[in-house]
Design an enzyme around this catalytic site. Structure first.
Site, PDB file in Angstrom:
ATOM      1  N   GLY A   1      33.002 -10.766 -34.888  1.00  0.00           N
ATOM      2  CA  GLY A   1      31.772 -10.261 -34.520  1.00  0.00           C
ATOM      3  C   GLY A   1      31.477 -11.034 -33.090  1.00  0.00           C
ATOM      4  O   GLY A   1      31.700 -11.956 -32.708  1.00  0.00           O
TER       5      GLY A   1
ATOM      6  N   THR B   1      30.419 -18.114 -32.566  1.00  0.00           N
ATOM      7  CA  THR B   1      30.155 -17.660 -33.676  1.00  0.00           C
ATOM      8  C   THR B   1      28.527 -17.620 -33.685  1.00  0.00           C
ATOM      9  O   THR B   1      27.942 -18.762 -33.415  1.00  0.00           O
ATOM     10  CB  THR B   1      30.579 -18.125 -34.594  1.00  0.00           C
ATOM     11  OG1 THR B   1      29.993 -17.538 -36.035  1.00  0.00           O
ATOM     12  CG2 THR B   1      30.692 -19.625 -34.850  1.00  0.00           C
ATOM     13  N   VAL B   2      27.699 -16.458 -33.899  1.00  0.00           N
ATOM     14  CA  VAL B   2      26.391 -16.846 -34.168  1.00  0.00           C
ATOM     15  C   VAL B   2      26.102 -17.465 -35.366  1.00  0.00           C
ATOM     16  O   VAL B   2      24.869 -17.853 -35.385  1.00  0.00           O
ATOM     17  CB  VAL B   2      25.711 -15.224 -34.060  1.00  0.00           C
ATOM     18  CG1 VAL B   2      25.837 -14.459 -32.908  1.00  0.00           C
ATOM     19  CG2 VAL B   2      26.209 -14.353 -35.177  1.00  0.00           C
ATOM     20  N   ASP B   3      27.034 -17.792 -36.265  1.00  0.00           N
ATOM     21  CA  ASP B   3      26.735 -18.133 -37.432  1.00  0.00           C
ATOM     22  C   ASP B   3      26.711 -19.624 -37.319  1.00  0.00           C
ATOM     23  O   ASP B   3      26.105 -20.162 -38.321  1.00  0.00           O
ATOM     24  CB  ASP B   3      27.907 -17.739 -38.678  1.00  0.00           C
ATOM     25  CG  ASP B   3      27.896 -16.184 -38.963  1.00  0.00           C
ATOM     26  OD1 ASP B   3      26.462 -15.610 -38.771  1.00  0.00           O
ATOM     27  OD2 ASP B   3      28.847 -15.675 -39.345  1.00  0.00           O
TER      28      ASP B   3
ATOM     29  N   TYR C   1      22.359  -5.747 -35.546  1.00  0.00           N
ATOM     30  CA  TYR C   1      23.073  -6.156 -34.294  1.00  0.00           C
ATOM     31  C   TYR C   1      22.137  -6.536 -33.081  1.00  0.00           C
ATOM     32  O   TYR C   1      22.463  -7.093 -32.157  1.00  0.00           O
ATOM     33  CB  TYR C   1      24.063  -4.973 -34.102  1.00  0.00           C
ATOM     34  CG  TYR C   1      25.091  -4.761 -34.964  1.00  0.00           C
ATOM     35  CD1 TYR C   1      25.641  -5.852 -35.474  1.00  0.00           C
ATOM     36  CD2 TYR C   1      25.849  -3.419 -34.991  1.00  0.00           C
ATOM     37  CE1 TYR C   1      26.866  -5.581 -36.327  1.00  0.00           C
ATOM     38  CE2 TYR C   1      27.057  -3.318 -35.707  1.00  0.00           C
ATOM     39  CZ  TYR C   1      27.305  -4.520 -36.304  1.00  0.00           C
ATOM     40  OH  TYR C   1      28.760  -4.205 -37.228  1.00  0.00           O
TER      41      TYR C   1
END
Lengths: 419, 419
Positions: B13, B142-144, B297
């Site tokens: 992602g 990573t956005v996570d 998104y």
């Protein structure tokens, strides 16, 4: 200091720039303190006038009022409360006049959309009828861009900029992942009856070839087979398909794609969830991997991405409303007039309220492209100027700073009133 | 000019700042053209390496590369494609080495999350085993925020800023309308396993009293009765309740609140729709009028609202990756180290990949407040520095400008390869 006081109220769904209009009203009143005494703001809109909950704006510092220009939401509280019809519920209107009388309120500034333009007009007429000298001026506001006369409605340009920007950004995300991941992305935009907001998604690209590859407008009846065929073709051509869908998208017979079955205070149906509904169809009919987003309040609260043109116009209609009052006008609404398209220039004209009240302006058919799935160049020429320029709010600690108001109410003079 | 070439690929992602890392890699390679020849980028990530679809970044202008710093999405294409296990699918790894050999690629920069850190490590080991001199460096993304060792992951700070800002803005909207309209607003944030993104919503207010009045984290089992009681109490106290819910919110037994039943290429379940699910419970149990938003998104693509700290760090890990390569390092990941909290300062340390690969970092229990419905001051102290500073992209015609690349691929030298 005069004792001719003024009253300002925010009505209906708020916008990223309704407080900029409030700022325009308040700052202009302050400049004319020789002719306008205290400006009261209704706590929660017109309800504050009925219940005599009047916020004394004179207690707010100049700095706090200036900060309204970059604060989203409705700083004094807004409401979805439609006054009942004047024939059978005249007492409600009379109560308003009583409150105005009790507090020497001679100027009534009402900041709202079509419904409140109608209320504003009724109040103006009744005060005349009752012999109470009140000037009622409407301050235009609505993200829906459905007010007549005015070229566009303050609040719309900013939500248009948000939807166009979000569409551009999300499209880049999908484009980079589509070979192995999401093929169809659906963004749901507000707009119950008119497709203006969804249409603004088109500005994400300079061409009509997208993204977005498809815009579903309430003005164009939804035909599942045609829509799915178009999505499929876009995926085959571009590798992915970005769809912007209006919450008001509907079938030929008027049924909304997703109908939550609830109604709000104005009797409008509460919508939401068109994007997941459409995503379900994509899954069923085409089998593509999808994602969807529902921007909901984020879009109309996104002051951090406001259009500079919109902020200026929102301020200007507030300012002009006060000037109208000082010029002795009544039952008018400062409207935006497009003087030139390239370069874009605009001015304010005063529109009589009877030409504004209870009229909805839909997307003209001339703006919709032939296949119905977007807008054409004429539509682009209309929309583009409204999203121009940035007016970033000040940031503090990583977040947009917002106005901090005291919101002190004055003492009540009248008996309690029950809504 | 040397013939020691380099390869860069984006994986998984994408984020608002993964291209800033690409920019850091490419600009630093260009500075060392005496030691690094051509930098190729994989078209659609690692798939481009397998299929020999190599983009020649040397054909891009300095201006275009600089513009990557403010362009969201993955400019060279990313993919959700996990290499199969090396024991049974060794040929896939060998193919990569073959492609690298054919194009004199000695440096491998892999820009991704935990899964790609693992791939990066495997490729490094295999090349060693095969006697091919390759240095594999992982570029964190990573956005996570679930990568271990590094204090935070590039991409996270910007999505955190987006969620905090959107929560603050939307809360002002709801606060102004709640007397007659929406009482409960639910914003769904990304975060499959870790609640970092939803937790960032807490920054919308300076206090733990909200808004948001409640954050639902995957780390805290969902208990419908307790959640509804908390929402009800917030509405009664404040007039409204703002909830930020993580897409990974789940019941005690691990079942997600909303489970679409699909799985992505990594075998993860495809989630979405927690917000409407929760809204349905609010309607059923409490009867309050609600609204919900799913940012999807939009949150990870929102480069227009990126955190300046995040952009700098994303660039820095890209830059450092190249420096590591030049220093002869292999199987490392430049990680962010928090040197001081107030004032915030950070530096880069090189973490060995075997300590990074296939590990997930969850929200530590010490950051979660006692009732489980948000974070405490320790959590705030961790999150706050990551959203600091604005780095607005240039705007043109009302919209953020993005990089325009040629993306030309070089001629293939090897037989075709089927995935």
């Amino acid at each position: 200091m005069t004792s001719n006081n003024a009253f300002y109220a925010q009505s209906g769904g708020v916008t990223a720039v309704i407080n900029a209009s409030a700022c325009g009203v308040i700052e202009t009143c302050r400049k004319h303190s020789d002719r306008i005494g205290t400006l009261y703001a209704g706590h929660n809109g017109i309800i504050g006038a009925l219940t005599e909950e009047l916020i004394d704006t004179s207690l707010e510092s100049d700095e706090a009022i200036a900060a309204l220009r970059h604060t989203p939401g409705g700083a004094f509280g807004s409401c979805r409360y439609k006054l009942k019809d004047i024939e059978t519920h005249r007492s409600q209107y009379e109560r308003l006049i009583e409150v105005f009388k009790a507090h020497d309120i001679r100027y009534f500034f009402y900041n709202g959309g079509g419904d409140s333009a109608d209320t504003c007009l009724k109040i103006s007429r009744l005060s005349e009828h009752m012999g109470y000298p009140l000037q009622a001026i409407h301050v235009a506001k609505t993200v829906d861009n459905d007010l007549p006369i005015t070229d566009n409605s303050p609040g719309f340009g900013s939500v248009a900029k948000y939807i166009a920007t979000s569409t551009r950004e999300a499209a880049l995300d999908i484009a980079s992942m589509c070979s192995t991941s999401t093929k169809v992305f659906i963004l749901e935009a507000m707009g119950r009856h008119a497709g203006w907001i969804a249409a603004a998604g088109a500005l994400a690209s300079d061409t009509n070839d997208g993204p977005p590859h498809m815009i579903l407008l309430p003005e164009v009846p939804f035909d599942r087979q045609r829509v799915m065929a178009h999505i499929d073709a876009a995926v085959k051509k571009h590798g992915y398909c970005v769809v912007v869908v209006s919450e008001g998208a509907r079938y030929e017979d008027g049924t909304f794609l997703a109908d939550a079955g609830n109604t709000d205070a104005f009797g409008h149906r509460q919508l939401g969830g068109v994007a997941p509904t459409l995503a379900g169809m994509v899954k069923q009919d085409l089998g593509y991997k999808y994602h969807w987003a529902v921007a909901d309040y984020l879009q109309r609260a996104a002051r951090h991405l406001a259009s500079a043109v919109d902020v200026e116009q929102a301020y200007a209609v507030g300012q002009r409303a006060v000037e109208c009052a000082l010029e002795g006008k009544n039952a008018v609404m400062p409207a935006i007039q497009r003087d030139s398209e390239e370069p874009y220039s605009w001015s304010i004209v005063d529109a009589p309220l009877e030409r504004v009240a209870n009229q909805e302006k839909f997307m003209p058919a001339e703006y919709i492209r032939e296949d119905g799935f977007g807008i054409n160049d004429a539509g682009r020429r209309y929309l583009s100027p409204l999203i121009q320029g940035e007016d970033f709010p000040p940031f503090e600690n990583g977040l947009p700073k917002v106005a901090s108001l005291r919101l002190e109410q004055i003492a009540k003079k009248l008996p309690e009133y029950h809504l």
